[in-house]
Design a protein around this motif. Structure first.
Motif, PDB file in Angstrom:
ATOM      1  N   LYS A 323     -75.141 -96.392 -44.791  1.00 26.08           N
ATOM      2  CA  LYS A 323     -75.039 -95.773 -46.103  1.00 26.08           C
ATOM      3  C   LYS A 323     -73.762 -94.951 -46.228  1.00 26.08           C
ATOM      4  O   LYS A 323     -73.050 -95.029 -47.250  1.00 26.08           O
ATOM      5  CB  LYS A 323     -76.262 -94.888 -46.363  1.00 26.08           C
ATOM      6  CG  LYS A 323     -76.263 -94.260 -47.749  1.00 26.08           C
ATOM      7  CD  LYS A 323     -77.532 -93.454 -47.998  1.00 26.08           C
ATOM      8  CE  LYS A 323     -77.523 -92.846 -49.397  1.00 26.08           C
ATOM      9  NZ  LYS A 323     -78.770 -92.070 -49.646  1.00 26.08           N
ATOM     10  N   ALA A 324     -73.444 -94.174 -45.190  1.00 25.71           N
ATOM     11  CA  ALA A 324     -72.244 -93.338 -45.226  1.00 25.71           C
ATOM     12  C   ALA A 324     -70.984 -94.200 -45.349  1.00 25.71           C
ATOM     13  O   ALA A 324     -70.072 -93.890 -46.122  1.00 25.71           O
ATOM     14  CB  ALA A 324     -72.176 -92.475 -43.970  1.00 25.71           C
ATOM     15  N   CYS A 325     -70.958 -95.290 -44.608  1.00 27.72           N
ATOM     16  CA  CYS A 325     -69.807 -96.191 -44.649  1.00 27.72           C
ATOM     17  C   CYS A 325     -69.695 -96.873 -46.003  1.00 27.72           C
ATOM     18  O   CYS A 325     -68.611 -97.015 -46.576  1.00 27.72           O
ATOM     19  CB  CYS A 325     -69.927 -97.221 -43.530  1.00 27.72           C
ATOM     20  SG  CYS A 325     -68.502 -98.314 -43.391  1.00 27.72           S
ATOM     21  N   HIS A 326     -70.850 -97.309 -46.560  1.00 29.54           N
ATOM     22  CA  HIS A 326     -70.849 -97.995 -47.855  1.00 29.54           C
ATOM     23  C   HIS A 326     -70.363 -97.074 -48.974  1.00 29.54           C
ATOM     24  O   HIS A 326     -69.584 -97.487 -49.835  1.00 29.54           O
ATOM     25  CB  HIS A 326     -72.248 -98.502 -48.181  1.00 29.54           C
ATOM     26  CG  HIS A 326     -72.710 -99.605 -47.281  1.00 29.54           C
ATOM     27  ND1 HIS A 326     -74.003-100.057 -47.265  1.00 29.54           N
ATOM     28  CD2 HIS A 326     -72.041-100.346 -46.361  1.00 29.54           C
ATOM     29  CE1 HIS A 326     -74.112-101.030 -46.371  1.00 29.54           C
ATOM     30  NE2 HIS A 326     -72.943-101.218 -45.820  1.00 29.54           N
ATOM     31  N   VAL A 327     -70.847 -95.826 -48.952  1.00 28.16           N
ATOM     32  CA  VAL A 327     -70.474 -94.879 -50.006  1.00 28.16           C
ATOM     33  C   VAL A 327     -68.962 -94.657 -50.022  1.00 28.16           C
ATOM     34  O   VAL A 327     -68.335 -94.599 -51.086  1.00 28.16           O
ATOM     35  CB  VAL A 327     -71.221 -93.539 -49.809  1.00 28.16           C
ATOM     36  CG1 VAL A 327     -70.613 -92.448 -50.693  1.00 28.16           C
ATOM     37  CG2 VAL A 327     -72.703 -93.705 -50.114  1.00 28.16           C
TER      38      VAL A 327
END
Length: 336
Positions: A323-327
């Motif tokens: 999620k952190a990478c996608h955001v």
């Protein structure tokens, strides 16, 4: 008098004929089923209320126009058979995964591959999608993986650009499909969608391919997304094969995840990525190693006890990294 009677009869017959003809046309319109029909449709914007479609084998199908349905990945014979039985002629995949063109061909369905990311839809791809929904044989089924994010965005933008639906309906289609508001690029694409002139679409030269080559990194990320979804499904099934996906073996899926992270971290493409990008990948790879070891211990015990909480926590750790990478890197709109 006889002549007057005959003229009156002819007039009444003509009126009856017209009424019958109008009734037949109305019945034909009313009976066109919600998946669309095979007739040639006028390419004019219509205020058709998008709605969900009852089905057995397809994720999240939504009727957007008589020519266009948005939904998730068709998997296996039953899904493609249902598409064929519903009258679908062309399938457009906007997913990065290689389309199953062989199974589609078994049911007389033609595939077109027009992939795009979660960060938005490039202008060139918008034009290609618009030309596709306007000119390819319909009805058309547009899909991504889950049918929640990229496909409703692509379908709404394509239909607006092709002049099939008004621009005011674009965002509502994403909301109906359950598109995550955090995918700002997809929502921006819907908000900005506008009709493209018929002449411009007609002059546009596009080679519609069944399979498009995508960069190795993107392909790896697509595969990783699918395997991670399998991992989450297994965790939700208390670390057993999910009832709706009995082919998923927990140990095997954990192994696949570990190998994907390990392989990706060895590529030159990742070496050139920012430090936080590499750190998230490395932490997820380490988490999959721990997950594999702990799952093996639990299996060795004969599963006499409930699965340890640490298994779920490790999956949550991987999900948090994703999620952190996608955001930061995947979901950022193309204009930013």
């Amino acid at each position: 008098m006889a002549e007057l009677f005959m003229v009156g009869s002819l007039r009444r017959s003509a009126r009856v004929y017209r009424l019958i003809r109008i009734s037949t046309l109305l019945i034909g319109v009313c009976c066109s089923y919600e998946w669309g029909n095979n007739s040639t449709l006028a390419q004019t914007a219509t205020n058709v209320t998008p709605r969900r479609i009852e089905n057995s084998n397809l994720p999240n199908p939504i009727r957007i126009h008589d020519r266009v349905i948005s939904g998730g990945l068709p998997e296996g014979d039953e899904a493609f058979r249902e598409l064929a039985e519903r009258g679908i002629k062309t399938i457009i995949s906007v997913d990065g995964m290689t389309p199953d063109i062989d199974t589609a061909a078994k049911y007389g369905l033609h595939y077109v591959h027009l992939p795009h990311g979660y960060d938005g839809i490039p202008a060139s791809r918008v034009k290609e999608l618009a030309k596709a929904v306007k000119e390819l044989q319909g009805p058309i089924y547009i899909h991504c993986h889950h049918g929640k994010h990229r496909s409703p965005a692509a379908a709404s933008v394509a239909c607006v650009s092709a002049g099939l639906i008004p621009s005011s309906q674009a965002v509502a289609i994403l909301e109906l499909a359950g598109t995550n508001p955090n995918y700002k690029g997809l929502y921006k694409a819907a908000e900005k969608a506008a009709p493209i002139s018929p002449d411009q679409l007609s002059d546009l030269e596009v080679e519609f391919k069944e399979v498009q080559a995508i960069p190795p990194m993107a392909e790896a990320m697509v595969t990783m997304s699918h395997t991670h979804n399998h991992l989450v499904a297994i965790a939700n099934a208390s670390w057993k094969s999910p009832p709706n996906h009995p082919d998923l073996d927990p140990a095997h899926e954990v192994l696949l995840n570990r190998e994907l992270y390990a392989e990706l971290l060895r590529t030159n493409e990742v070496t050139g990525k920012p430090a936080d990008f590499r750190a998230w990948l490395l932490d997820s790879q380490q988490a999959t190693e721990e997950l594999e070891q702990q799952l093996e211990k639990w299996n060795a015990s004969g599963n006499r006890f409930a699965p340890p909480e640490s298994l779920d926590k490790l999956v949550q750790r991987i999900s948090a990294n994703c999620k952190a990478c996608h955001v930061k890197y995947r979901d950022v709109p193309l204009t930013e």
